[in-house]
Write an enzyme that holds these catalytic residues in place. Structure first.
Site, PDB file in Angstrom:
ATOM      1  N   CYS A 277       0.769  -1.078  -0.093  1.00  0.00           N
ATOM      2  CA  CYS A 277       0.132  -0.116   0.004  1.00  0.00           C
ATOM      3  C   CYS A 277       0.793   1.362  -0.020  1.00  0.00           C
ATOM      4  O   CYS A 277       0.651   2.144  -0.858  1.00  0.00           O
ATOM      5  CB  CYS A 277      -0.736   0.181   1.099  1.00  0.00           C
TER       6      CYS A 277
HETATM    7  C1  UDX Z   1      -6.235  -4.822  -3.094  1.00  0.00           C
HETATM    8  C2  UDX Z   1      -5.568  -3.530  -3.576  1.00  0.00           C
HETATM    9  O1  UDX Z   1      -4.360  -3.909  -4.060  1.00  0.00           O
HETATM   10  C3  UDX Z   1      -5.518  -2.496  -2.781  1.00  0.00           C
HETATM   11  O2  UDX Z   1      -5.091  -1.293  -3.198  1.00  0.00           O
HETATM   12  C4  UDX Z   1      -6.876  -2.109  -1.917  1.00  0.00           C
HETATM   13  O3  UDX Z   1      -6.600  -1.271  -0.984  1.00  0.00           O
HETATM   14  C5  UDX Z   1      -7.391  -3.338  -1.685  1.00  0.00           C
HETATM   15  O4  UDX Z   1      -7.448  -4.322  -2.588  1.00  0.00           O
HETATM   16  P1  UDX Z   1      -5.215  -6.825  -2.053  1.00  0.00           P
HETATM   17  O5  UDX Z   1      -6.467  -7.507  -1.313  1.00  0.00           O
HETATM   18  O6  UDX Z   1      -3.922  -7.058  -1.276  1.00  0.00           O
HETATM   19  O7  UDX Z   1      -5.366  -5.303  -2.241  1.00  0.00           O
HETATM   20  O8  UDX Z   1      -5.034  -7.318  -3.254  1.00  0.00           O
HETATM   21  P2  UDX Z   1      -4.373  -8.680  -3.771  1.00  0.00           P
HETATM   22  O9  UDX Z   1      -3.770  -9.408  -2.476  1.00  0.00           O
HETATM   23  O10 UDX Z   1      -3.750  -8.481  -5.051  1.00  0.00           O
HETATM   24  O11 UDX Z   1      -5.702  -9.583  -4.191  1.00  0.00           O
HETATM   25  C6  UDX Z   1      -6.481  -9.258  -5.183  1.00  0.00           C
HETATM   26  C7  UDX Z   1      -7.292 -10.554  -5.452  1.00  0.00           C
HETATM   27  O12 UDX Z   1      -8.265 -10.456  -6.518  1.00  0.00           O
HETATM   28  C8  UDX Z   1      -6.443 -11.741  -5.939  1.00  0.00           C
HETATM   29  O13 UDX Z   1      -6.531 -12.885  -5.236  1.00  0.00           O
HETATM   30  C9  UDX Z   1      -6.675 -11.833  -7.393  1.00  0.00           C
HETATM   31  O14 UDX Z   1      -6.642 -13.282  -7.657  1.00  0.00           O
HETATM   32  C10 UDX Z   1      -8.440 -11.125  -7.676  1.00  0.00           C
HETATM   33  N1  UDX Z   1      -8.544 -10.796  -8.710  1.00  0.00           N
HETATM   34  C11 UDX Z   1      -7.683  -9.950  -9.338  1.00  0.00           C
HETATM   35  C12 UDX Z   1      -9.727 -11.317  -9.258  1.00  0.00           C
HETATM   36  O15 UDX Z   1     -10.339 -11.992  -8.681  1.00  0.00           O
HETATM   37  N2  UDX Z   1      -9.968 -10.663 -10.545  1.00  0.00           N
HETATM   38  C13 UDX Z   1      -9.517 -10.021 -11.166  1.00  0.00           C
HETATM   39  O16 UDX Z   1      -9.629  -9.457 -12.425  1.00  0.00           O
HETATM   40  C14 UDX Z   1      -7.899  -9.464 -10.846  1.00  0.00           C
HETATM   41  C1  UDX Z   2      -1.222   0.283   5.537  1.00  0.00           C
HETATM   42  C2  UDX Z   2      -2.116   1.345   6.428  1.00  0.00           C
HETATM   43  O1  UDX Z   2      -1.706   1.319   7.960  1.00  0.00           O
HETATM   44  C3  UDX Z   2      -3.594   0.646   6.583  1.00  0.00           C
HETATM   45  O2  UDX Z   2      -4.539   1.612   6.999  1.00  0.00           O
HETATM   46  C4  UDX Z   2      -3.933   0.659   4.911  1.00  0.00           C
HETATM   47  O3  UDX Z   2      -5.294   0.023   4.807  1.00  0.00           O
HETATM   48  C5  UDX Z   2      -3.130  -0.169   4.165  1.00  0.00           C
HETATM   49  O4  UDX Z   2      -1.824   0.185   4.475  1.00  0.00           O
HETATM   50  P1  UDX Z   2       0.118  -2.192   6.066  1.00  0.00           P
HETATM   51  O5  UDX Z   2       0.470  -1.716   4.754  1.00  0.00           O
HETATM   52  O6  UDX Z   2      -0.609  -3.199   6.091  1.00  0.00           O
HETATM   53  O7  UDX Z   2      -1.330  -0.853   6.303  1.00  0.00           O
HETATM   54  O8  UDX Z   2       0.824  -1.858   7.304  1.00  0.00           O
HETATM   55  P2  UDX Z   2       1.525  -0.905   8.171  1.00  0.00           P
HETATM   56  O9  UDX Z   2       1.415  -1.546   9.676  1.00  0.00           O
HETATM   57  O10 UDX Z   2       0.708   0.422   8.339  1.00  0.00           O
HETATM   58  O11 UDX Z   2       2.951  -0.568   7.891  1.00  0.00           O
HETATM   59  C6  UDX Z   2       3.372   0.081   6.584  1.00  0.00           C
HETATM   60  C7  UDX Z   2       4.565   0.388   6.545  1.00  0.00           C
HETATM   61  O12 UDX Z   2       5.046   1.203   7.706  1.00  0.00           O
HETATM   62  C8  UDX Z   2       5.538  -0.996   6.621  1.00  0.00           C
HETATM   63  O13 UDX Z   2       6.460  -0.898   5.400  1.00  0.00           O
HETATM   64  C9  UDX Z   2       6.153  -0.833   8.032  1.00  0.00           C
HETATM   65  O14 UDX Z   2       7.452  -1.164   7.862  1.00  0.00           O
HETATM   66  C10 UDX Z   2       6.202   0.804   8.483  1.00  0.00           C
HETATM   67  N1  UDX Z   2       5.823   0.552   9.707  1.00  0.00           N
HETATM   68  C11 UDX Z   2       4.784   0.197  10.129  1.00  0.00           C
HETATM   69  C12 UDX Z   2       6.830   0.954  10.504  1.00  0.00           C
HETATM   70  O15 UDX Z   2       7.791   1.625   9.854  1.00  0.00           O
HETATM   71  N2  UDX Z   2       6.743   1.036  11.863  1.00  0.00           N
HETATM   72  C13 UDX Z   2       5.522   0.681  12.493  1.00  0.00           C
HETATM   73  O16 UDX Z   2       5.481   0.518  13.485  1.00  0.00           O
HETATM   74  C14 UDX Z   2       4.471   0.112  11.619  1.00  0.00           C
END
Ligand code: UDX
Ligand code: UDX
Length: 456
Positions: A277
């Site tokens: 993200c």
């Molecule tokens: C996704 C987005 O990347 C993120 O920006 C958003 O905040 C939440 O949704 P994430 O759930 O981590 O995050 O995506 P990913 O783990 O890549 O899962 C996407 C799923 O959708 C996969 O399981 C993929 O197989 C499926 N998919 C993708 C479909 O079913 N149809 C499609 O056309 C493309």
């Molecule tokens: C993030 C946002 O927090 C969440 O709200 C959004 O929906 C998706 O993206 P995520 O990426 O799962 O969630 O993890 P997060 O725990 O926020 O960490 C993001 C990055 O910040 C990581 O690379 C992590 O290394 C860094 N981080 C996190 C720190 O450097 N210190 C911390 O204590 C927590």
């Protein structure tokens, strides 16, 4: 009210499993047959604390299922959440191709539907996207907002705490095409004790980006202070940031004690942020600004540039101590953060590639993410995989701590001294006791350099 979810990834699967826990029958649609099969067998296709147990129970209770058939899932539900991936494309722009594909398939499925249907965008999409997708679907189905309403409902799920983040949200943001759509979505969340913020579609989209880029900024800000502390010398950035956080505007006093804010966790210097993200969202918003609106986002540019530089700076701390050619280097941690197996955009990826390019042999060590790591680097000369830190350190000439897994943060100097050929440790997360480790071995840490007594 039946719910369908398109995309059974980190967000779609957690969203579906939690809504089914709230009592809604849920069908998750995914194009990946293996994912669908595993879910219907009550298995989670990836690690997220608590998800496997929840999924097994909900599948068994008949409240949760998965399918590849989007048409049927949409037709038999009243609301569809779009949770497909919105990855970074090569040129750092957001890749909306999966969103468009999902909307087009949804249009096909809803064309002949008589009853009202709500489409909820939950994937992170740049401001303006949901409106465009609504227009696209209304155009393709010949329907309007009165028959197919649209909402934008951003997710704030952190990997590693996603279930809790969903079931006890701080706030529920509802961007709506119209009040009917917003009311419909709000009814799904009515049992949740959270503040509901109702707004328009593009404001909801930008709230999501504002949230992620804010926390990414805190990390880059901390790393800016860390670099300054290193340049000046004899300053520990942990003390600097602790001194900042004590400000009552950050840590307010309450009943005789001081409240420690969650954002303090992001005021931490290290080798940089990663994950699916922060990198994607900071870049997507920058590209939208520059390419979409000819606006130059100086702050976003700096957040991104500082993070990129920090990743390579961490490796350079090792290069200052040795020529990496032919040396064995243990990389402790490849997941982008503890409590996940996700290596997407992990700082470790660029560090390992930089070490390999420098001729080093890398031993990748991680308690959970070796599977994704093997998928990424495969079996190749110069790369080996170890679950156990002792094994990774045995005979190594250097080590870099990248992910603060407890299995690594509990290590003492002796663990490095007794195993390594030359005990050199780069602490990329500032987790080890500086005095103790500096006394015992060749130790470098982000944000601290023992310096001359009189700074420049
Ligand atoms: C996704 C987005 O990347 C993120 O920006 C958003 O905040 C939440 O949704 P994430 O759930 O981590 O995050 O995506 P990913 O783990 O890549 O899962 C996407 C799923 O959708 C996969 O399981 C993929 O197989 C499926 N998919 C993708 C479909 O079913 N149809 C499609 O056309 C493309
Ligand atoms: C993030 C946002 O927090 C969440 O709200 C959004 O929906 C998706 O993206 P995520 O990426 O799962 O969630 O993890 P997060 O725990 O926020 O960490 C993001 C990055 O910040 C990581 O690379 C992590 O290394 C860094 N981080 C996190 C720190 O450097 N210190 C911390 O204590 C927590």
């Amino acid at each position: 009210m039946k719910i369908s979810i398109i995309g059974a990834g980190y967000v779609g699967l957690v969203t579906g499993a939690c809504f089914s826990k709230l009592g809604f029958p849920v069908t998750c649609v995914d194009l990946n047959q293996e994912t669908v099969k595993r879910i219907n067998e009550g298995e989670a296709p990836f690690y997220e604390p608590g998800l496997a147990e929840l999924l097994a129970g909900q599948v068994k209770a008949g409240l949760f299922s998965a399918t590849v058939d989007l048409r049927q899932a949409a037709q038999y539900s009243g609301v569809t959440f779009v949770c497909v991936g919105t990855p970074m494309a090569g040129d750092r722009q957001i890749d909306l191709s999966f969103i468009i594909k999902a909307i087009d398939e949804l249009s096909e499925a809803l064309k002949d539907k008589k009853d009202y249907h709500l489409v909820v965008m939950k994937s992170t999409v740049v401001p303006g996207t949901t409106e465009k997708m609504a227009e696209r679907l209304w155009e393709m189905t010949g329907k309007g907002a009165g028959q197919v309403g649209f909402c934008m409902n951003p997710e704030f799920l952190r990997e590693g705490s996603a279930l809790a983040d969903f079931l006890s949200p701080d706030r529920i943001v509802i961007g709506q095409s119209d009040a009917k759509a917003g009311d419909y979505l709000a009814s799904l969340y009515e049992t949740m004790p959270a503040q509901v913020l109702r707004t328009n579609l593009r404001t909801a989209e930008l709230i999501k980006y504002a949230s992620n880029t804010f926390f990414a900024m805190l990390i880059s800000y901390s790393n800016e202070m860390a670099r300054l502390a290193e340049c000046i010398g004899d300053i520990d950035v942990i003390e600097v940031l602790s001194g900042l956080i004590l400000d009552r505007r950050i840590s307010p006093a309450a009943g005789g004690s001081i409240l420690s804010p969650g954002l303090a966790a992001y005021l931490k210097a290290g080798c940089g942020y990663g994950g699916s993200c922060f990198p994607k969202d900071t870049n997507a918003l920058r590209e939208l600004s520059t390419k979409g609106y000819d606006y130059n986002p100086l702050l976003l540019d700096a957040v991104i540039a500082i993070n990129e530089r920090q990743i390579y700076h961490t490796v350079s701390l090792l290069y200052k101590e040795m020529d990496p050619r032919g040396k064995e280097i243990a990389v402790l941690g490849v997941a982008f953060k503890p409590d996940t197996e996700d290596i997407r955009e992990s700082p470790a990826i660029k560090m390992i590639d930089r070490l390999l390019a420098g001729g080093a042999k890398v031993r990748i060590c991680d308690p959970r993410a070796l599977g994704p790591a093997r998928k990424h680097w495969g079996e190749r000369p110069g790369v080996s995989y170890c679950e156990d830190p002792g094994e990774a350190l045995k005979g190594a000439h250097g080590a870099i701590l990248v992910t603060s897994w407890p299995q690594f943060t509990c290590l003492e100097p002796e663990d490095f001294l007794k195993n390594m050929a030359t005990p050199l440790l780069i602490d990329g997360r500032g987790v080890y006791d500086r005095e103790k480790f500096s006394r015992a071995m060749n130790f470098r840490v982000i944000g601290y350099r023992p310096g001359s007594k009189n700074p420049a």
